[in-house]
Structures are given as structure tokens and as C-alpha cells.
Design a protein around this motif. Structure first.
Motif, mmCIF file in Angstrom:
data_model
loop_
_atom_site.group_PDB
_atom_site.id
_atom_site.type_symbol
_atom_site.label_atom_id
_atom_site.label_comp_id
_atom_site.label_asym_id
_atom_site.label_seq_id
_atom_site.Cartn_x
_atom_site.Cartn_y
_atom_site.Cartn_z
ATOM 1 N N ILE A 31 24.420 44.868 48.684
ATOM 2 C CA ILE A 31 24.775 44.485 47.314
ATOM 3 C C ILE A 31 26.286 44.677 47.196
ATOM 4 C CG2 ILE A 31 24.435 44.981 44.860
ATOM 5 C CD1 ILE A 31 21.700 46.190 45.638
ATOM 6 N N ILE A 32 26.968 43.602 46.861
ATOM 7 C CA ILE A 32 28.433 43.641 46.818
ATOM 8 C C ILE A 32 28.912 43.879 45.393
ATOM 9 C CG2 ILE A 32 30.542 42.428 47.503
ATOM 10 C CD1 ILE A 32 28.605 42.531 49.794
ATOM 11 N N VAL A 33 29.684 44.932 45.215
ATOM 12 C CA VAL A 33 30.263 45.198 43.890
ATOM 13 C C VAL A 33 31.780 45.102 43.951
ATOM 14 C CG1 VAL A 33 28.335 46.642 43.126
ATOM 15 C CG2 VAL A 33 30.292 47.707 44.247
ATOM 16 N N ASP A 34 32.355 45.019 42.789
ATOM 17 C CA ASP A 34 33.785 44.845 42.581
ATOM 18 C C ASP A 34 34.596 46.133 42.753
ATOM 19 O OD1 ASP A 34 34.926 42.487 42.023
ATOM 20 O OD2 ASP A 34 34.624 42.562 39.860
ATOM 21 N N ARG A 35 34.023 47.212 42.240
ATOM 22 C CA ARG A 35 34.777 48.461 42.123
ATOM 23 C C ARG A 35 33.977 49.651 42.616
ATOM 24 N NH1 ARG A 35 35.212 46.375 37.195
ATOM 25 N NH2 ARG A 35 37.076 45.089 36.928
ATOM 26 N N ASP A 36 34.698 50.657 43.089
ATOM 27 C CA ASP A 36 34.072 51.912 43.523
ATOM 28 C C ASP A 36 33.207 52.518 42.428
ATOM 29 O OD1 ASP A 36 34.744 52.370 46.167
ATOM 30 O OD2 ASP A 36 36.798 52.948 45.641
ATOM 31 N N SER A 37 33.691 52.398 41.179
ATOM 32 C CA SER A 37 32.998 53.037 40.056
ATOM 33 C C SER A 37 31.617 52.427 39.807
ATOM 34 C CB SER A 37 33.845 52.914 38.797
ATOM 35 O OG SER A 37 34.071 51.547 38.503
ATOM 36 N N GLN A 38 31.377 51.232 40.339
ATOM 37 C CA GLN A 38 30.079 50.586 40.105
ATOM 38 C C GLN A 38 29.022 51.062 41.101
ATOM 39 O OE1 GLN A 38 31.513 46.628 40.465
ATOM 40 N NE2 GLN A 38 32.317 46.584 38.384
ATOM 41 N N LYS A 39 29.502 51.635 42.182
ATOM 42 C CA LYS A 39 28.597 52.071 43.248
ATOM 43 C C LYS A 39 27.560 53.096 42.771
ATOM 44 C CE LYS A 39 28.993 52.777 48.167
ATOM 45 N NZ LYS A 39 29.881 52.921 49.325
ATOM 46 N N PRO A 40 28.030 54.197 42.126
ATOM 47 C CA PRO A 40 27.032 55.185 41.672
ATOM 48 C C PRO A 40 26.052 54.637 40.645
ATOM 49 C CG PRO A 40 29.262 55.782 40.937
ATOM 50 C CD PRO A 40 29.409 54.670 41.913
#
Ligand code: GDP
Ligand code: K
Ligand code: MG
Length: 293
Positions: free
Chosen positions: A230-239
């Protein structure tokens, strides 16, 4: 009766039931027949073949206007494009709900082509007498070719809908084989399933720009192995995606696997992880590389 063939776009704001409608219109087949590569004009195609007609449905990706990045522009373009060369468009709304978001979609619909208003989820309306004034209100907003209340989930009024669609199609040879239900690969559909679960389970918490990359897709001993990022934009979206003790990602995986097993008619082993590709939604090339034309 002559054989007819036609393209039908299914449009509407997110969550009105477009994909459910498509699935129920093409039937509950478990395994799909993948098609050789060909240039497609449209995003997701679902095919229904009856004795007297072949219906090629185009399920448009949802579109949003809040964030104007490259991805959204590309997706909105896909929606408008898929509308320009169909025989009829189905504009789907929810029973008893017609708000500004629906009207935004309606504004994009062509006025020189038939548009059928599909009022979905009638099973949720307990007092059916409220439906008529609602229909009258909505029908004043656009010159619809027809208005059909349905329940996609319960298969209610879908025969009537199909008959109405056929009226707007021309005589023609079938384009696809009668067993084919989609022109998309199973690999592509697997990615779509994961994407859907992310949106279902996280909703507003996660931006529209997430995407899914299938890194491995293979069958071994009657088992399909799928490795997806799953590809996200920002580190903060990971958690957010992973959740407390990994419970979100686990739930996304469980639900995705069940859907894949049903679709492929095979046992599925699914491995899921989250990858950060910073700013990818704003990078036209990256958007293309993930499969958005
Ligand atoms: P889409 O975003 O327009 O493609 O909508 P989906 O097909 O993903 O459906 C959104 C939600 O509405 C899901 O939870 C569906 O199960 C639900 N849904 C779809 N059709 C019906 C229906 O006819 N009746 C009810 N009660 N729920 C439905
Ligand atoms: K949805
Ligand atoms: Mg959908």
C-alpha cells in the motif's frame, strides 16, 4: 429480437453502490476469464451477456474535488472521458439522499445522451410512500431518460433496469465472449480490492492518493500468492494504516483475502505492507506508473 450491444457508464458519488450494482448486474460468477491485452477506452469493465444483448459496463472511479493534485485531475478526466463514448449513463444515488456531492457529479453528465437515474438502496426505506416525493424532487434537476428505484444488494428491480438500458443500445455483434465478465486482469482486480478495503476501513482518515502495487502474483499448488504494497504519500500516514498493534492492516488483509478467494475461486495467501513514496500523487510520471492513464 435483434441482438444489441452497448457501453454503459455507471457514475455517482462514492458509496452510493456503483460497484455493488455492477457486480450484481454481471452476476455472481466466482472466477473471471482474463482477456488478452488490448487497448481499453475505459477504466473498469464488467460484461453481461444475455440471449438478446451484451452490456459492457464501465464502473468509473470515484472522484473528489477537495484536493486538486495530479492524481485527482487524471481520475476526473477518466470519468469525463468514459462518459463521452457510451450509449447510456446510469447516474446512481442513494434513496432519500440527494446532496451537493450528487449534484456535482450530475453537472458533469452529458445532456445529449440518455441518462438513467438509478435510485439505489430502496431496501433501506421503511416508509415507501416517502420515495415518490423524493423521486419528483430529483427528477426536476435533470432530463432523465428514465428513473428506476433498485436495491442492488437485494437484486430488486435489476431486470427492469437492464430492460431500460437495452432500449438505448444499438443492434450489434457481441464484442466479448459470452463467458467473459471483465477485461481487467486478476492482478489489477486484486489491487483494487485492497484499495477498496483501505477506503472502507479508514475512510476520511486516509487521503485519496493511496495506491496499491502488486509486487508478486503467482499460483502454486492451487494457492494464489499475492504480495501487495500500500503506497502512501507521507510517513505520518503509515501508522494510521497499520493501526494499534497492526490491527488495521491485519483487518484490511483479512477482508481483502476473503474477497480475492471468492473472486478467483482459489485459496489466497496475502502479504501486505505499507510503503512511503513521498509526494507521488503530485508526480505525473509516478501516477502513470501505478496504472492510471
Ligand atoms: P460505490 O462507492 O458507489 O462503488 O459503492 P459500493 O458499491 O462500494 O457500496 C457502498 C456501500 O453501500 C457498501 O457498504 C455496500 O454494501 C452498500 N450498498 C450498495 N448497494 C446497496 C443496496 O442496495 N442496499 C443497501 N442496504 N446497501 C447497499
Ligand atoms: K465504495
Ligand atoms: Mg466503487
Amino acid at each position: 429480437m435483434e441482438f444489441r450491444t452497448g457501453y454503459i457508464a455507471i457514475v455517482g458519488r462514492p458509496n452510493v453502490g456503483k460497484s455493488t450494482l455492477l457486480n450484481h448486474l454481471i452476476g455472481q460468477k466466482i472466477s473471471i476469464t482474463s482477456r488478452k491485452a488490448q487497448t481499453t477506452r475505459h477504466r473498469i469493465v464488467g460484461i453481461r451477456t444475455d440471449a438478446d444483448a451484451q452490456y459492457v459496463f464501465v464502473d468509473t472511479p470515484g472522484f473528489q474535488m477537495q484536493h486538486q493534485n495530479v492524481l485527482n485531475r487524471v481520475m476526473n478526466r477518466t470519468v469525463t472521458q468514459s462518459l463521452s463514448d457510451v450509449d447510456v449513463a446510469l447516474f446512481v444515488i442513494e434513496s432519500m439522499r440527494f446532496d451537493a456531492r450528487d449534484e456535482k457529479v450530475l453537472a458533469l453528465l452529458p445532456r445529449n445522451q440518455p441518462v438513467v437515474l438509478v435510485i439505489n438502496k430502496t431496501d433501506k426505506v421503511s416508509d415507501k410512500s416517502t420515495l415518490l416525493p423524493f423521486i419528483e424532487k430529483v427528477s426536476a434537476s435533470f432530463p432523465f431518460a428514465a428513473i428506476i428505484p433498485v436495491s442492488a444488494k437485494r437484486d430488486s428491480q435489476l431486470t427492469e433496469l437492464v430492460q431500460e438500458i437495452r432500449r438505448h443500445m444499438q443492434e450489434g455483434e457481441p464484442i466479448y465472449g459470452e463467458d467473459e465478465i471483465t477485461d481487467r486482469s486478476e492482478r489489477f482486480l486484486a489491487a483494487e480490492i485492497v484499495r477498496e478495503k483501505v477506503f472502507r476501513l479508514l475512510g476520511d482518515e486516509i487521503p485519496y492518493s493511496i495506491s496499491v502495487e502488486i509486487e508478486k502474483f503467482e499460483t502454486e499448488g492451487g494457492m494464489r500468492r499475492v504480495y501487495a504494497a500500500i503506497i502512501v504519500d507521507r510517513d505520518s500516514q503509515k501508522p494510521i494504516l497499520i493501526g494499534k498493534k497492526g490491527e488495521k492492516l491485519k483487518e484490511i488483509g483479512t477482508q481483502s483475502r476473503k474477497d480475492m478467494e471468492e473472486l478467483f475461486g482459489l485459496k489466497v495467501y496475502l502479504e501486505l505492507w505499507v510503503k512511503v513514496k513521498s509526494g507521488w500523487a503530485d508526480d505525473e510520471r509516478a501516477v502513470k506508473s501505478l496504472g492510471y492513464e
